[in-house]
Design a protein around this motif. Structure first.
Motif, PDB file in Angstrom:
ATOM      1  N   GLU A 206       0.832  -1.208   0.000  1.00  0.00           N
ATOM      2  CA  GLU A 206       0.000   0.000   0.000  1.00  0.00           C
ATOM      3  C   GLU A 206       0.865   1.256   0.000  1.00  0.00           C
ATOM      4  O   GLU A 206       0.494   2.289  -0.563  1.00  0.00           O
ATOM      5  CB  GLU A 206      -0.933   0.027   1.210  1.00  0.00           C
ATOM      6  N   VAL A 209       1.870   2.270  -3.428  1.00  0.00           N
ATOM      7  CA  VAL A 209       0.836   3.066  -4.099  1.00  0.00           C
ATOM      8  C   VAL A 209       0.995   4.529  -3.717  1.00  0.00           C
ATOM      9  O   VAL A 209       0.963   5.425  -4.577  1.00  0.00           O
ATOM     10  CB  VAL A 209      -0.567   2.548  -3.725  1.00  0.00           C
ATOM     11  N   ASP A 228      -7.304   6.110  -8.844  1.00  0.00           N
ATOM     12  CA  ASP A 228      -7.811   4.864  -8.266  1.00  0.00           C
ATOM     13  C   ASP A 228      -7.455   3.664  -9.140  1.00  0.00           C
ATOM     14  O   ASP A 228      -7.155   2.577  -8.631  1.00  0.00           O
ATOM     15  CB  ASP A 228      -9.327   4.943  -8.083  1.00  0.00           C
ATOM     16  N   GLN A 229      -7.486   3.862 -10.444  1.00  0.00           N
ATOM     17  CA  GLN A 229      -7.140   2.772 -11.360  1.00  0.00           C
ATOM     18  C   GLN A 229      -5.660   2.400 -11.222  1.00  0.00           C
ATOM     19  O   GLN A 229      -5.306   1.215 -11.194  1.00  0.00           O
ATOM     20  CB  GLN A 229      -7.444   3.191 -12.798  1.00  0.00           C
ATOM     21  N   ALA A 231      -3.841   2.849  -8.546  1.00  0.00           N
ATOM     22  CA  ALA A 231      -3.684   2.198  -7.244  1.00  0.00           C
ATOM     23  C   ALA A 231      -4.066   0.726  -7.321  1.00  0.00           C
ATOM     24  O   ALA A 231      -3.329  -0.151  -6.813  1.00  0.00           O
ATOM     25  CB  ALA A 231      -4.535   2.915  -6.199  1.00  0.00           C
ATOM     26  N   GLN A 232      -5.184   0.432  -7.961  1.00  0.00           N
ATOM     27  CA  GLN A 232      -5.634  -0.958  -8.045  1.00  0.00           C
ATOM     28  C   GLN A 232      -4.692  -1.805  -8.882  1.00  0.00           C
ATOM     29  O   GLN A 232      -4.377  -2.956  -8.531  1.00  0.00           O
ATOM     30  CB  GLN A 232      -7.050  -1.021  -8.629  1.00  0.00           C
ATOM     31  N   GLU A 233      -4.203  -1.266  -9.993  1.00  0.00           N
ATOM     32  CA  GLU A 233      -3.284  -2.027 -10.834  1.00  0.00           C
ATOM     33  C   GLU A 233      -1.965  -2.296 -10.106  1.00  0.00           C
ATOM     34  O   GLU A 233      -1.395  -3.394 -10.204  1.00  0.00           O
ATOM     35  CB  GLU A 233      -3.026  -1.298 -12.145  1.00  0.00           C
ATOM     36  N   LEU A 235      -1.525  -2.545  -6.821  1.00  0.00           N
ATOM     37  CA  LEU A 235      -1.765  -3.554  -5.793  1.00  0.00           C
ATOM     38  C   LEU A 235      -1.831  -4.946  -6.402  1.00  0.00           C
ATOM     39  O   LEU A 235      -1.282  -5.914  -5.861  1.00  0.00           O
ATOM     40  CB  LEU A 235      -3.056  -3.242  -5.040  1.00  0.00           C
ATOM     41  N   THR A 236      -2.490  -5.047  -7.559  1.00  0.00           N
ATOM     42  CA  THR A 236      -2.596  -6.347  -8.230  1.00  0.00           C
ATOM     43  C   THR A 236      -1.228  -6.855  -8.664  1.00  0.00           C
ATOM     44  O   THR A 236      -0.885  -8.032  -8.431  1.00  0.00           O
ATOM     45  CB  THR A 236      -3.522  -6.232  -9.457  1.00  0.00           C
ATOM     46  N   GLN A 237      -0.427  -5.999  -9.279  1.00  0.00           N
ATOM     47  CA  GLN A 237       0.878  -6.412  -9.778  1.00  0.00           C
ATOM     48  C   GLN A 237       1.868  -6.685  -8.648  1.00  0.00           C
ATOM     49  O   GLN A 237       2.673  -7.615  -8.738  1.00  0.00           O
ATOM     50  CB  GLN A 237       1.439  -5.339 -10.726  1.00  0.00           C
ATOM     51  N   THR A 239       1.204  -7.706  -5.639  1.00  0.00           N
ATOM     52  CA  THR A 239       0.828  -8.862  -4.822  1.00  0.00           C
ATOM     53  C   THR A 239       1.621 -10.103  -5.209  1.00  0.00           C
ATOM     54  O   THR A 239       1.967 -10.931  -4.353  1.00  0.00           O
ATOM     55  CB  THR A 239      -0.688  -9.119  -4.960  1.00  0.00           C
TER      56      THR A 239
END
Length: 261
Positions: A206, A209, A228-229, A231-233, A235-237, A239
């Motif tokens: 986090e 991000v 926001d997009q 941030a989500q990408e 977090l996905t990558q 992980t």
């Protein structure tokens, strides 16, 4: 030394402040001590933290000097610096201004620290002005951080790829600009020495991000709803590289010490 072109609009970092505070890596405390020893700093000396942001460098050097001035053009950053100084029980003078506002009214300094901000300045002009403000045996010190190419930093390539895919490159410094060393070598501060400290740090994804959103090219102001997009990408990558929601970062905190010849 001639003046150099600057970005089309001076960046404003107001929207980055909360992300900067939690996402940007601070400099290694041991590096601060090394620079203090190299410069023989003591309680009789004054320090200027130019382009101070939240004044992390000024606060870090507070135990080693007599007085501090921290200067930044962004009011929201200065507010963060004021809060950080109060939390650390550090007294300093905070001034809203940039390198263009340097002058004799500030007094003389033994050391001027600049952390990840020199690239936003007209470096030749700033160094000329600092020549009149730095004591004869004083120094200008540029701080930076880099990531060595070691296996633990494998995540960083993918991280950078994602961030760069969203970045507004019109807000960045032209890649063909001369390195800081070239500017310093043409200035009165042409005796250069680099010191560094390498550490392993455990970073929650986090916070990565937040780091992306703290950059001028990928700030919430620049990206708007795409923040926001991104941030989500991220977090996905990230992980896929994480263990219990964290990655190991091997980071080198660097200081480029520039003295007069």
């Amino acid at each position: 030394m001639t003046s150099e072109p600057l970005p089309p609009a001076f960046p404003r970092f107001g929207s980055t402040v909360p992300h900067y505070l939690t996402g940007r890596p601070n400099y290694a405390p041991s590096l601060i001590r090394i620079v203090k020893e190299q410069l023989h700093l003591s309680g009789v000396h004054r320090l200027l933290d130019l382009g101070c942001g939240p004044a992390w460098l000024a606060i870090a050097f507070a135990p080693f000097v007599g007085s501090l001035v921290a200067m930044d053009p962004e009011p929201t950053m200065l507010a963060a610096a004021r809060d950080a100084a109060a939390e650390a029980s550090v007294q300093m003078e905070l001034i809203e201004g940039s390198s263009y506002d340097l002058g004799s009214h500030l007094g003389m300094f033994q050391v001027v620290t600049i952390g990840r901000a020199f690239h936003w300045m007209d470096r030749g002009d700033a160094l000329r002005k600092l020549d009149a403000l730095v004591e004869p045996d004083g120094a200008v010190v540029l701080f930076n951080d880099v990531r060595p190419e070691v296996p633990e930093n494998a995540w960083y390539k993918e991280y950078s790829k994602v961030v760069e895919s969203y970045a507004n490159m019109e807000a960045c410094i032209a890649p063909h600009r001369l390195r800081h060393e070239a500017s310093l070598l043409e200035s009165p501060f042409n005796q250069l020495e680099r010191v560094g400290v390498i550490e392993r740090r455990v970073v929650p994804i986090e916070r990565l991000v937040d780091r992306a959103l703290s950059m001028s090219t990928s700030s919430p102001e620049q990206l708007g709803p795409l923040s926001d997009q991104l941030a989500q990408e991220l977090l996905t990558q990230m992980t896929q590289f994480a263990t219990a929601g964290t990655v190991v970062e091997v980071i080198e905190s660097q200081a480029l010490i520039a003295r007069r010849g």
